[in-house]
Design a protein around this motif. Structure first.
Motif, PDB file in Angstrom:
ATOM      1  N   GLU A  17       0.808  -1.227   0.000  1.00 35.00           N
ATOM      2  CA  GLU A  17       0.000   0.000   0.000  1.00 35.00           C
ATOM      3  C   GLU A  17       0.841   1.277   0.000  1.00 35.00           C
ATOM      4  O   GLU A  17       0.306   2.373   0.034  1.00 35.00           O
ATOM      5  CB  GLU A  17      -0.937   0.006   1.220  1.00 35.00           C
ATOM      6  N   GLY A  18       2.157   1.078   0.001  1.00 30.40           N
ATOM      7  CA  GLY A  18       3.042   2.253  -0.033  1.00 30.40           C
ATOM      8  C   GLY A  18       2.977   3.084   1.228  1.00 30.40           C
ATOM      9  O   GLY A  18       3.267   4.274   1.212  1.00 30.40           O
ATOM     10  N   LYS A  19       2.615   2.455   2.346  1.00 33.95           N
ATOM     11  CA  LYS A  19       2.490   3.214   3.596  1.00 33.95           C
ATOM     12  C   LYS A  19       3.849   3.474   4.228  1.00 33.95           C
ATOM     13  O   LYS A  19       3.982   4.367   5.068  1.00 33.95           O
ATOM     14  CB  LYS A  19       1.611   2.434   4.591  1.00 33.95           C
ATOM     15  N   VAL A  20       4.817   2.646   3.876  1.00 32.64           N
ATOM     16  CA  VAL A  20       6.176   2.888   4.381  1.00 32.64           C
ATOM     17  C   VAL A  20       7.128   2.936   3.191  1.00 32.64           C
ATOM     18  O   VAL A  20       6.867   2.381   2.139  1.00 32.64           O
ATOM     19  CB  VAL A  20       6.653   1.783   5.365  1.00 32.64           C
ATOM     20  N   LYS A  21       8.246   3.653   3.431  1.00 33.86           N
ATOM     21  CA  LYS A  21       9.267   3.784   2.398  1.00 33.86           C
ATOM     22  C   LYS A  21       9.968   2.454   2.186  1.00 33.86           C
ATOM     23  O   LYS A  21      10.145   1.971   1.088  1.00 33.86           O
ATOM     24  CB  LYS A  21      10.295   4.793   2.908  1.00 33.86           C
ATOM     25  N   LYS A  41      12.408  -3.322   0.333  1.00 29.04           N
ATOM     26  CA  LYS A  41      11.665  -2.283  -0.383  1.00 29.04           C
ATOM     27  C   LYS A  41      10.458  -2.858  -1.096  1.00 29.04           C
ATOM     28  O   LYS A  41       9.517  -2.143  -1.419  1.00 29.04           O
ATOM     29  CB  LYS A  41      12.579  -1.598  -1.401  1.00 29.04           C
ATOM     30  N   LYS A  42      10.533  -4.190  -1.392  1.00 29.85           N
ATOM     31  CA  LYS A  42       9.458  -4.796  -2.179  1.00 29.85           C
ATOM     32  C   LYS A  42       8.714  -5.846  -1.353  1.00 29.85           C
ATOM     33  O   LYS A  42       9.340  -6.600  -0.597  1.00 29.85           O
ATOM     34  CB  LYS A  42      10.057  -5.467  -3.428  1.00 29.85           C
ATOM     35  N   PRO A  43       7.392  -5.908  -1.518  1.00 32.37           N
ATOM     36  CA  PRO A  43       6.606  -6.875  -0.725  1.00 32.37           C
ATOM     37  C   PRO A  43       7.092  -8.311  -0.912  1.00 32.37           C
ATOM     38  O   PRO A  43       7.086  -9.100   0.029  1.00 32.37           O
ATOM     39  CB  PRO A  43       5.176  -6.687  -1.221  1.00 32.37           C
ATOM     40  N   GLU A  44       7.571  -8.626  -2.121  1.00 30.98           N
ATOM     41  CA  GLU A  44       7.970 -10.021  -2.360  1.00 30.98           C
ATOM     42  C   GLU A  44       9.226 -10.408  -1.585  1.00 30.98           C
ATOM     43  O   GLU A  44       9.529 -11.587  -1.438  1.00 30.98           O
ATOM     44  CB  GLU A  44       8.127 -10.302  -3.869  1.00 30.98           C
ATOM     45  N   PRO A  76      12.670  15.171   0.223  1.00 31.12           N
ATOM     46  CA  PRO A  76      12.681  13.833   0.820  1.00 31.12           C
ATOM     47  C   PRO A  76      11.301  13.188   0.842  1.00 31.12           C
ATOM     48  O   PRO A  76      10.283  13.877   0.941  1.00 31.12           O
ATOM     49  CB  PRO A  76      13.206  14.091   2.240  1.00 31.12           C
ATOM     50  N   ASP A  77      11.322  11.895   0.706  1.00 35.78           N
ATOM     51  CA  ASP A  77      10.122  11.077   0.839  1.00 35.78           C
ATOM     52  C   ASP A  77       9.751  11.074   2.319  1.00 35.78           C
ATOM     53  O   ASP A  77      10.525  10.610   3.160  1.00 35.78           O
ATOM     54  CB  ASP A  77      10.476   9.656   0.364  1.00 35.78           C
ATOM     55  N   LYS A  78       8.599  11.624   2.662  1.00 38.65           N
ATOM     56  CA  LYS A  78       8.291  11.813   4.079  1.00 38.65           C
ATOM     57  C   LYS A  78       7.570  10.636   4.709  1.00 38.65           C
ATOM     58  O   LYS A  78       7.192  10.673   5.876  1.00 38.65           O
ATOM     59  CB  LYS A  78       7.469  13.096   4.259  1.00 38.65           C
ATOM     60  N   ARG A  79       7.373   9.591   3.924  1.00 41.35           N
ATOM     61  CA  ARG A  79       6.673   8.437   4.494  1.00 41.35           C
ATOM     62  C   ARG A  79       7.510   7.812   5.614  1.00 41.35           C
ATOM     63  O   ARG A  79       8.736   7.927   5.631  1.00 41.35           O
ATOM     64  CB  ARG A  79       6.453   7.381   3.405  1.00 41.35           C
ATOM     65  N   PRO A  80       6.858   7.127   6.537  1.00 42.64           N
ATOM     66  CA  PRO A  80       7.637   6.504   7.614  1.00 42.64           C
ATOM     67  C   PRO A  80       8.443   5.309   7.115  1.00 42.64           C
ATOM     68  O   PRO A  80       8.233   4.817   6.010  1.00 42.64           O
ATOM     69  CB  PRO A  80       6.566   6.058   8.605  1.00 42.64           C
ATOM     70  N   VAL A  81       9.357   4.902   7.952  1.00 46.80           N
ATOM     71  CA  VAL A  81      10.148   3.709   7.699  1.00 46.80           C
ATOM     72  C   VAL A  81       9.636   2.636   8.643  1.00 46.80           C
ATOM     73  O   VAL A  81       9.402   2.908   9.824  1.00 46.80           O
ATOM     74  CB  VAL A  81      11.635   4.007   7.982  1.00 46.80           C
ATOM     75  N   GLY A  82       9.443   1.449   8.133  1.00 45.66           N
ATOM     76  CA  GLY A  82       9.058   0.342   8.997  1.00 45.66           C
ATOM     77  C   GLY A  82      10.307  -0.207   9.667  1.00 45.66           C
ATOM     78  O   GLY A  82      11.371  -0.245   9.054  1.00 45.66           O
ATOM     79  N   ILE A  83      10.182  -0.577  10.918  1.00 46.04           N
ATOM     80  CA  ILE A  83      11.389  -1.073  11.586  1.00 46.04           C
ATOM     81  C   ILE A  83      11.026  -2.151  12.599  1.00 46.04           C
ATOM     82  O   ILE A  83      10.053  -2.031  13.334  1.00 46.04           O
ATOM     83  CB  ILE A  83      12.149   0.096  12.257  1.00 46.04           C
ATOM     84  N   MET A  84      11.819  -3.207  12.587  1.00 49.21           N
ATOM     85  CA  MET A  84      11.623  -4.288  13.553  1.00 49.21           C
ATOM     86  C   MET A  84      12.396  -3.951  14.808  1.00 49.21           C
ATOM     87  O   MET A  84      13.589  -3.650  14.736  1.00 49.21           O
ATOM     88  CB  MET A  84      12.170  -5.599  12.982  1.00 49.21           C
ATOM     89  N   VAL A 107       8.295   6.710  11.953  1.00 48.59           N
ATOM     90  CA  VAL A 107       8.516   5.260  12.046  1.00 48.59           C
ATOM     91  C   VAL A 107       7.212   4.493  12.172  1.00 48.59           C
ATOM     92  O   VAL A 107       6.252   4.954  12.796  1.00 48.59           O
ATOM     93  CB  VAL A 107       9.382   4.888  13.279  1.00 48.59           C
ATOM     94  N   TYR A 108       7.210   3.338  11.562  1.00 48.50           N
ATOM     95  CA  TYR A 108       6.145   2.379  11.799  1.00 48.50           C
ATOM     96  C   TYR A 108       6.822   1.213  12.508  1.00 48.50           C
ATOM     97  O   TYR A 108       7.689   0.543  11.950  1.00 48.50           O
ATOM     98  CB  TYR A 108       5.510   1.939  10.485  1.00 48.50           C
ATOM     99  N   ILE A 109       6.458   1.037  13.773  1.00 48.93           N
ATOM    100  CA  ILE A 109       7.240   0.131  14.613  1.00 48.93           C
ATOM    101  C   ILE A 109       6.629  -1.269  14.632  1.00 48.93           C
ATOM    102  O   ILE A 109       5.493  -1.465  15.069  1.00 48.93           O
ATOM    103  CB  ILE A 109       7.362   0.684  16.046  1.00 48.93           C
ATOM    104  N   LEU A 110       7.401  -2.198  14.136  1.00 54.19           N
ATOM    105  CA  LEU A 110       6.989  -3.600  14.157  1.00 54.19           C
ATOM    106  C   LEU A 110       7.693  -4.244  15.347  1.00 54.19           C
ATOM    107  O   LEU A 110       8.877  -4.560  15.275  1.00 54.19           O
ATOM    108  CB  LEU A 110       7.393  -4.289  12.851  1.00 54.19           C
ATOM    109  N   GLY A 111       6.985  -4.356  16.434  1.00 54.06           N
ATOM    110  CA  GLY A 111       7.605  -4.852  17.652  1.00 54.06           C
ATOM    111  C   GLY A 111       7.628  -6.368  17.693  1.00 54.06           C
ATOM    112  O   GLY A 111       6.674  -7.026  17.280  1.00 54.06           O
TER     113      GLY A 111
END
Lengths: 343, 140, 274, 649, 349
Positions: A17-21, A41-44, A76-84, A107-111
């Motif tokens: 969905e392009g919600k994160v960079k 970067k890619k869902p696959e 800059p691309d202002k979308r959040p970055v997903g992070i584990m 950030v989109y935090i994947l805990g």
């Protein structure tokens, strides 16, 4: 350890969905048993994510890079970055928020919760294997470690391999997240600073020689500060040269750069460097242990930071990494702060 | 230790209380050993841990930071921040094996010339048996 | 005794002159060796100057090698060492080692017209060539200079430029108009297009800020200069000056040793890492 | 900076006696940045200053170090000398080699070495000093006085009489403070109300004074010359313009509460006028007690009987914003809490009173119309014990300090008692008598000689009730005898404390408190009426216990200081303030949190300094992990070099 | 010259070398290997890879170039410059891995040439390198055979010892090496022909034990010339921390900084020193104007790889990588030079 299937699903969705960079996570390493940071970067590519006790890195460090990258870009691309993030890593996020280095929307935090486990200590593993090289480290159903070497599998109790910091962890689950994988289970903790006792019990002279021996090895490769998510300064005060130079920086500013210590890797300079680093991390270090792990010369740097964490707790009742609204340790005080050391 | 060993001490004195207290010691012609070289800072709260490390690195045998009594700070609360920050510095220095006597902090008001004198006397006395500081000092 | 490439010779500052004052101060120094050391060099070569206690900085020599009495350096106050240099006065001692780098192939240019294109402090390395070309005037064709700076206050060698006007065409420019400025207003590359030097039997030599060089070259190409007719210098951070310390390279070239002078034909083959 | 000149003062033999000044000059001459070094017998003398000026001109000095006495004494002298010679005054630094060197050492070689280091350290500092100009700001020509006691009234009048506007804020319904509660004043025995009420009236009628009673300061921001204050005006529910002071309302009000003015010796209604001469002369409906907290119903009887319809239940608290240039804090004192003096039976026995209560008993306007009667049974007490230092001078249990006025007012009380009850006996327990002051000692003598007051030197060990008497046990330390007095009344000279709420107010005003909670002055001797914050001044017992003349004197002093500011067109502020090295700043906000003056703010991820608010304390510098904020002319770079200089050689 | 040295005689031989300063790898209490100066204690060659290569002996992390001091003679100020050349005592490094010696052979190029580096050569000329063939690879990341080296390569070595069970087969390549043998002649025997065969077999066997491989290193070097602007560098450097581990611990990396260390500002006294530096630090190439030709991790990773696999070859026709694998083993984030170069090779394929 938590299963991360739900997390993978979310990661795929976020990317699709392009919600994160992009997503910063763990993938298989090419060198031995350790996982490696993975940038997806890619869902696959999401299926390349792994989650096991070899995911030792504190990926929050890469948020610092991301901020620098953004600063260089014109648009800059202002979308959040997903992070584990693990529990400890999540506390690093809290500190970065506390210090306004990042915004929650960055950030989109994947805990992921370590639950009853934690991560493997490479020094402990190397000692156990006495020269043999591990290919894989896994956890079995009974929460025991299974280490695969060229000569077969070896089973070990968790405590034997878990990093000391995991055994002293205050919350082995993320304290801030957008999605949590696993349970918020806490390991019982008798002595949160038990590992320090060994050094604390030494005489001053012995402590001095202990640290001299350790720090004399330092080659000033700065892996400790490079690996640290809190060492995000563009220019470290112990650097004798200006790094953060802009067109506005005057010759005087550059000429007046202070030489607090020399670049030379000498006993005194190494000690002062590590003292400065320790004091600057007081109330900020969240004990992810990355400095110590990154150190190629195995200097037990964690003991420096942990000591100040302990003092902050005992002297000032300060605990770091849980509340982004808290003032920094050294930018607040209590009327009853101890002053028995003052004449 | 050699009898003629004279420790070198740097003292960071806040302008409003401790430096004034030290002035009072002078005005009252009190006597104390000349081992201390004062550096006047505006407030004990402005004493960065870097100053302390640096002083030891450049050869100080002892470092003193002196500020106003709690509640007495000319800048209202600078000494409270100093108290917290320097407590951590002290703990850290002790932890890496620096003798605890080498780094000291005191509250000296503008009226406490006697106290200032006593602190310096005691400091020098305590440092003498320790000999030169070599741990943080470059090329000792 | 074996020569130690890292040991500078002591030199005394015998003359100083403020070229530009203010935030981007430029000062010109002349030095003489304290112990009569020999120092033969080519136009465009550099020397490593030491301010003891502060460090070293690589500075291009702006005097002509044909003048043996002194070495001349024009130095922009930009960092620790250059700031310390600016604080020095006549009689103070500095260290000098070198010369380093390839220098301009003056001999290969015999019989050709030379057009010098400089911006700001970039006139300093050109100055050595300009002076030498004047001293060997018979060997070259027509000489001319196009030079510009941000403001009239930033122009270096003001008096010398006035004298030079009697000996060759000198086209000056400043970036933004000023009340008393009679000459061109605009950037140096624009002035190049304006003055239209002819490429016929001509070598263009350009020195200045990277962005200026980039557009000068583009404009010279538009004026039909061939890559081989364009010479420029490259500046990178240097420490050793002798191709060992590893930081000034562009591709496999060490600018300190293999540069700083490049024909555009050679330079464009190398990675643009400067 | 390269061309520093160093000037070493002999100060006669004050310095030269212990420091080899020639040697210091010689050593300093070797410094790479020093082009001139000389010594002279008195640098501060005219010829001495001329030497400096001459050297600056002739040698084109760009920095000057004068090694002499403490900078507190001659910094201005030498900075002005430098300025006269065309050098920026911030390019001149003082090396203190007298108070901090020659006067405290005897060993000449060692003192010389130390003086050299101190001077060298100053050279390192001045070498990197910036040329600075004082910051200038316009002045709001209006004063705020907080507190309507004698100090506040005096300060307000003094300022208003010079022509500047004053806002006087008093939290109670009337001005007057504690002084209006007193009966007579020592040592003249003037009637307190008689001398105070004219001032109260003058304040209320003064065209330049805006009186705001029943109001409190809520918030203060800004800086000297330009404060912004928010004042909370509490509702009185009575319109003073309409009120005719007919007193009908109090007659119908069903709610009775202790009367603050009489310190609980009497009661008052929920709608009340504090005392007959109250200014402003108006009634207040106390909304803490009306509606009755238990029934929560406002009966409205007062409104019913109010003919002029002056009562308005719809009044709301109002926040009034004002701009002022200076603030005088005169918040006064309260007496030490009753609860703390249980050892003397205070609060337990009705006939154990504090000084203020006794004042009310003596007062002609008091609950007994000036007759001294026991509160318990309204009988005339025949034996009264006065206990001095009740809560004062007792660092272990109570207050460490001396409350200063108790010796005198206790003598006065004993005297007044004797004047009322001629056959009564007054005993005073004391530690010692402090009667410094014009006519004070004579006053105490008069109490003893003319009125037969018995002074007993010693502490009271026990106070208890027995058969309707208050038994007081003590020891006379002069004779060593135990003393037992069956008293009818005990009066405690309670310690003076900063008034309730003063601490909170100090926080809002960013004023420092001393260890006892009194407001701290900027300098105990030389700046006794200034606070640590520029533009704020102290008056009266808020700063320390003091008597009326002292309070009035300090109030006038504070007013003079305030007027000195108000009469300026622009104010100058030290330019040695913080500066941000923007490219190092990461916007973490740690410095913002520690700044005692709110001088720092975050904007677009970087810190900005409000130079006028900044006092240059440098706490931000030590807090910043990146050395991104520095105080001008005392940067970390300068301190680093100074450290080097202090340790070298 | 070729000899046999009984293993049990090895310590005696080391003892005999008392007119040399002897460095030998040793394990500390925590199990870390490093080169230490032999102190008469136990010595053995039972060694895994040391964290730091012996580079630090030939090219110390800190080296004083000169001392400067301002003195005041009367009223005349003079500046004294004193060159400080390293103390020259003959040195032996025993147990150097053949790859580590190959690195010295590369450093010889860098510090030689037109501008001879006297500090390096003072040490180098006095140093004898005694190699120890890797019959067991010291690290799982060894890939020397991929970069024109081998577990028994001789470049840079004076002596090579090969483990033959109870004996070492000793090959001497230089006069320096022979001098070491002569120092304890009695301990050495002439090798029998079957020993020669054994050593050949051992060497051949050792090559097979190298676990990691970089295929087509030379073609990769060619291909790199066209990949300067490839997005690959950005991707591969994402996880880079910009620390100095890969370069400081590399046997062939040699970048340095020169700076002045001031002991006393007044009167001026100090030293000019050379310290290790690395292309991985952001300030390495930054101009004083703030402009940086290599502003990001990508350009710095590229520089490290191109220096080793392109530029050095263009100038000296050698790789500047000996395949010891330290940068792989010790990288905290697992950046693997082989993997990266694999991608270069496969790029666009």
């Amino acid at each position: 350890m938590a299963k991360i299937e739900d997390l993978k699903e979310e990661a795929k969705k976020l990317l699709r969905e392009g919600k994160v960079k992009y997503i910063i996570g763990y993938g298989a390493g090419s060198n031995g048993w350790l996982a490696a940071p993975l940038f997806i970067k890619k869902p696959e590519d999401v299926d390349k994510l792994v989650w096991d006790p070899t995911c030792v890195h504190n990926l929050v460090r890469f948020l610092v890079d991301e901020k620098r990258r953004k600063a260089r870009q014109k648009q800059p691309d202002k979308r959040p970055v997903g992070i584990m993030v693990k529990g400890c890593d999540s506390r690093a996020v809290v500190v970065l928020l506390q210090e306004k280095f990042i915004d929650r929307s960055d950030v989109y935090i994947l805990g992921v919760s370590c639950e009853k486990m934690g991560v493997v200590d490479d020094a402990k593993l190397a000692k156990k294997l006495a020269g043999k090289k591990a290919k894989r480290v896994e956890v079995d159903a009974q929460d025991r470690f299974v280490v695969t070497t060229e000569d077969g599998k070896i089973e070990m109790a968790a405590e034997e391999l878990l990093a000391e910091r995991c055994l002293e962890c205050k919350a082995n689950f993320p304290v801030i997240y957008d999605l949590l994988s696993g349970e918020k289970t806490k390991r019982p903790l008798d002595k949160p600073f038990g590992s320090l006792e060994k050094i604390e019990s030494l005489s001053a002279a012995d402590r001095s020689s202990f640290w001299k021996e350790q720090l004399d090895r330092c080659i000033r490769c700065y892996a400790c500060r490079s690996a640290c998510p809190m060492c995000y300064c563009d220019e470290c005060v112990v650097d004798s040269i200006n790094l953060a130079v802009t067109a506005d920086t005057t010759a005087d500013e550059k000429a007046q750069r202070i030489h607090w210590i020399q670049r030379s890797a000498e006993s005194s300079e190494n000690l002062v460097y590590h003292l400065v680093r320790a004091i600057h991390l007081a109330g900020r270090c969240i004990d992810c242990g990355e400095c110590e792990r990154a150190c190629p010369l195995d200097i037990p740097l964690r003991f420096l930071n942990k000591k100040l964490e302990k003092e902050a707790k005992e002297l000032f009742g300060y605990e770091v990494g849980f509340d982004p609204a808290l003032p920094a340790l050294i930018s607040c005080f209590r009327d009853e702060d101890p002053q028995d050391f003052i004449r | 230790m050699a009898e003629d060993y004279e420790p070198r001490i740097v003292a960071f004195l806040c302008k409003w209380c401790s430096s004034a207290g030290s002035d009072l010691a002078g005005v009252s012609r009190m006597e104390y050993p000349p081992n201390v070289v004062p550096i006047q800072v505006m407030c004990s709260g402005s004493v960065s841990p870097l100053y302390i490390f640096s002083a030891f690195n450049k050869g100080a045998d002892g470092v003193l930071v002196s500020g106003c009594h709690p509640g007495d700070c000319h800048y209202i609360k600078g000494n409270y921040y100093a108290r917290r920050r320097l407590n951590l510095v002290k703990k850290l220095l002790e932890y890496v094996g620096l003798e605890t006597q080498r780094f000291q902090m005191s509250w000296v008001s503008a009226a406490e010339g006697t106290k200032f004198t006593q602190i310096i006397k005691d400091f020098v006395k305590e440092l003498k048996p320790l000999g030169p500081q070599t741990k943080l000092r470059r090329n000792p | 005794m074996e020569l130690n490439v890292y040991t500078p010779q002591l030199a005394k500052i015998v003359q100083t002159k403020d070229e530009v004052v203010g935030a981007r101060a430029i000062k010109t120094f002349r030095t003489e060796f304290a112990n009569g050391a020999r120092f033969d060099y080519r136009c465009g070569q550099c020397a490593m100057l030491s301010v003891f206690g502060k460090g070293e900085a690589m500075i291009s020599i702006s005097s002509s090698p044909l003048i043996k009495d002194y070495l001349q350096f024009s130095i922009l106050r930009t960092g620790r060492v250059t700031a310390a240099l600016h604080d020095m006065e006549v009689g103070d001692l500095i260290g000098v080692r070198g010369p380093y780098g390839n220098g301009f192939p003056m001999d290969a240019w015999q019989g050709k017209n030379l057009v010098f294109i400089g911006g700001g402090i970039g006139l300093a390395p050109l100055w050595s060539v300009v002076q030498t070309a004047l001293l060997r005037k018979s060997e070259f064709g027509a000489l001319s200079l196009i030079y510009g700076a941000r403001t009239s206050k930033d122009i270096v060698f003001k008096d010398e430029l006035a004298d030079l006007k009697g000996q060759m065409p000198v086209h000056l420019s400043i970036d933004v108009a000023e009340p008393d400025w009679k000459e061109f207003v605009g950037f140096v590359p624009t002035n190049v297009l304006e003055k239209k030097p002819s490429p016929a039997n001509t070598i263009a030599i350009t020195c200045g800020p990277p962005i200026m060089i980039k557009f000068v070259i583009k404009n010279l190409k538009d004026l039909k200069f061939e890559d081989e007719q364009i010479y420029t210098t490259v500046e990178n951070k240097m420490k050793c000056g002798i191709g060992k310390c590893g930081r000034c390279n562009i591709g496999f070239h060490y600018v300190c040793k293999d540069g700083p002078v490049y024909s555009w034909a050679d330079l464009k083959k190398l990675p643009q890492e400067y | 900076m390269k061309r520093t000149g160093v000037f070493i003062c002999h100060c006669g033999i004050n310095i030269a006696g212990t420091v080899d000044v020639k040697k210091v000059a010689e050593e300093l001459a070797k410094h790479p940045s020093v082009v001139h070094a000389e010594d002279y017998v008195y640098m501060c003398s005219d010829p001495g200053q001329n030497l400096i000026e001459q050297a600056i001109r002739e040698k084109k000095l760009d920095g000057v170090v004068v090694a002499c006495c403490s900078p507190n004494l001659h910094e201005t002298t030498f900075r002005n000398a430098a300025k006269r010679a065309g050098l920026n005054s911030f390019r001149c630094e003082i090396a203190n080699i007298r108070e901090q060197c020659s006067w405290v050492h005897k060993d000449k070689p060692k003192a010389t070495q130390k003086a050299t280091k101190i001077a060298r350290s100053a050279v390192e500092k001045v070498r990197q000093n910036e040329s600075l100009d004082a910051l200038s700001v316009p002045v709001t020509r209006r004063a705020l006085v907080v507190g309507g006691g004698i100090s506040g009234l005096q300060a307000a009048l003094d300022i208003a009489n010079t022509g500047f506007e004053v806002i006087l804020v008093e939290r109670n319904p009337s001005v007057g403070g504690h002084m209006i509660q007193l009966s007579e004043t020592f040592p003249t025995l003037d009637c307190s109300q008689c001398i105070l009420t004219p001032k109260m009236v003058e304040v209320s009628k003064h065209p330049k004074i805006k009186l705001m009673t029943y109001s409190e300061v809520q918030d203060v921001s800004g800086y000297v010359g330009n404060f912004k204050v928010k004042i909370l005006k509490k509702p009185t529910y009575v319109d003073p313009a309409k009120c005719t002071l007919c007193d009908e309302c109090t007659k119908v009000c069903p709610i009775v509460v202790p009367n603050e003015f009489d310190l609980g010796l009497t009661g008052r209604r929920a709608i009340y006028i504090p005392f007959p001469q109250a200014i402003p002369a108006s009634y207040t409906l106390d909304d803490k007690n009306c509606p009755d907290p238990f029934t929560t119903i406002a009966c409205g009887k007062c409104a019913d009987v109010c003919n002029p319809k002056a009562i308005d239940f719809d009044q709301k608290p109002e926040i009034i914003e004002a701009e002022v240039g200076v603030i005088i804090v005169a918040t006064g004192y309260d007496l030490y809490d009753k609860e703390n003096m249980a050892e003397y039976g205070f609060g337990k026995y009705a006939d154990v009173l504090d000084g203020l209560q006794f004042e009310r008993l003596c007062s002609a306007s008091g609950p007994t119309m000036g007759q001294i009667l026991r509160p318990s049974d309204h009988k005339e007490p025949k034996e009264v014990v006065f206990i001095q230092c009740s809560g004062s001078r007792d660092p272990e249990n109570h207050c460490a300090y001396c409350s200063k006025i108790c010796c005198m007012y206790t003598a006065k009380h004993a005297m007044l008692y004797k004047h009322h009850v001629h056959d009564g006996q007054a005993y005073i327990f004391y530690i010692d008598i402090r009667s410094g002051g014009k006519g004070y000692e004579e006053f105490v003598q008069r109490a003893v000689e003319e009125d037969g007051v018995v002074y007993l030197r010693g502490k009271v060990s026990k106070v208890f009730e027995e058969k309707g008497k208050i038994m007081v046990w003590g020891v006379d330390t002069l004779t060593g005898r135990s003393i037992e007095i069956a008293a009818d009344m005990v009066v405690l000279a309670q310690a003076m404390r900063p008034s309730t709420g003063a601490q909170e107010l100090a926080k809002k005003l960013k004023l420092a408190l001393d260890k006892d909670g009194f407001l701290a002055e900027a300098h105990p001797k030389l700046r006794p009426v200034e606070s640590v914050t520029a533009g704020m001044f102290l008056a009266g017992a808020a700063q320390a216990p003091k008597d009326i003349p002292e309070a009035v004197a300090q109030a006038s002093g504070a007013a003079a200081k305030a007027v000195a500011i108000l009469s300026q067109d622009r104010l100058f502020h030290s330019p040695t303030v913080a500066k941000v090295i923007s490219n190092l700043c990461t916007g973490c906000g740690m410095c913002v949190a520690v700044c005692p003056y709110d001088a720092l703010t975050l904007k677009d991820g970087k810190v900005e300094v409000n130079e006028v608010l900044c006092e240059g304390c440098g706490t931000c510098t030590a807090t910043c992990l990146r050395s991104a904020i520095q105080v001008k002319n005392l940067t970390q770079q300068q301190v680093a070099e100074m450290i080097n200089a202090c340790l070298g050689g | 010259m070729e000899k046999i040295l009984a293993k049990k005689s090895f310590p005696q031989w080391v003892k005999k070398l008392d007119s040399w300063r002897v460095y030998i790898p040793r394990k500390d209490e925590e199990g870390r290997w490093n080169y230490f100066e032999a102190d008469g204690g136990e010595v053995s060659l039972d060694v895994l890879q040391t964290t730091l290569p012996p580079k630090k002996i030939l090219f110390p992390q800190r080296e004083v170039f000169l001392e400067f001091a301002k003195t005041l003679a009367g009223n005349r100020e003079t500046l004294e410059i004193k060159e400080v050349l390293p103390e020259v005592k003959p040195t032996v490094i025993i147990g150097a891995r053949p790859c580590e010696a190959r690195a010295a052979w590369m450093l010889d190029e860098v510090f030689g040439g037109e501008f001879k580096d006297v500090y390096y050569w003072k040490r180098r000329d006095q140093t004898t390198l005694v190699g120890f063939a890797c019959t067991t690879p010291p690290s799982e990341n060894c890939f020397c055979t991929s970069v024109e080296g081998s577990p028994h390569s001789e470049e840079g070595l004076d002596l090579l010892l090969t483990d033959l069970g109870d004996r070492y087969y000793v090959q001497s390549m230089t006069a320096k090496g022979e001098k070491l043998i002569s120092a304890a002649k009695a301990l050495f025997e002439e090798p029998k022909p079957e020993a020669k065969k054994q050593v050949k077999a051992a060497h051949a066997e050792s090559e097979k034990k190298i676990r990691r491989q970089l295929k087509d290193a030379r073609p990769i070097a060619q291909k790199l010339k066209g990949m300067f602007d490839s997005p690959l560098w950005d991707e591969e450097s994402m996880s880079c921390l910009r620390c100095g581990i890969c370069t400081y611990l590399c046997p062939s990396c040699h970048c340095f900084d020169i700076g002045d260390e001031v002991e006393s500002p007044s009167p001026l006294k100090g030293q000019r020193v050379r310290t290790w530096d690395t292309c991985q630090f952001p300030d390495f190439t930054m101009h004083s104007s703030g402009h940086n030709p290599r502003p990001d991790k990508a350009s710095r990773l590229r520089q490290r790889l191109l220096h080793k696999f392109q530029y050095f070859i263009q100038v000296y026709d050698k790789f500047m990588c000996v395949g010891c694998g330290r940068c792989i083993t010790l990288c905290p984030v697992g950046i693997d030079i082989i993997k990266v170069l694999d991608k270069v090779r496969d790029h666009g394929a």
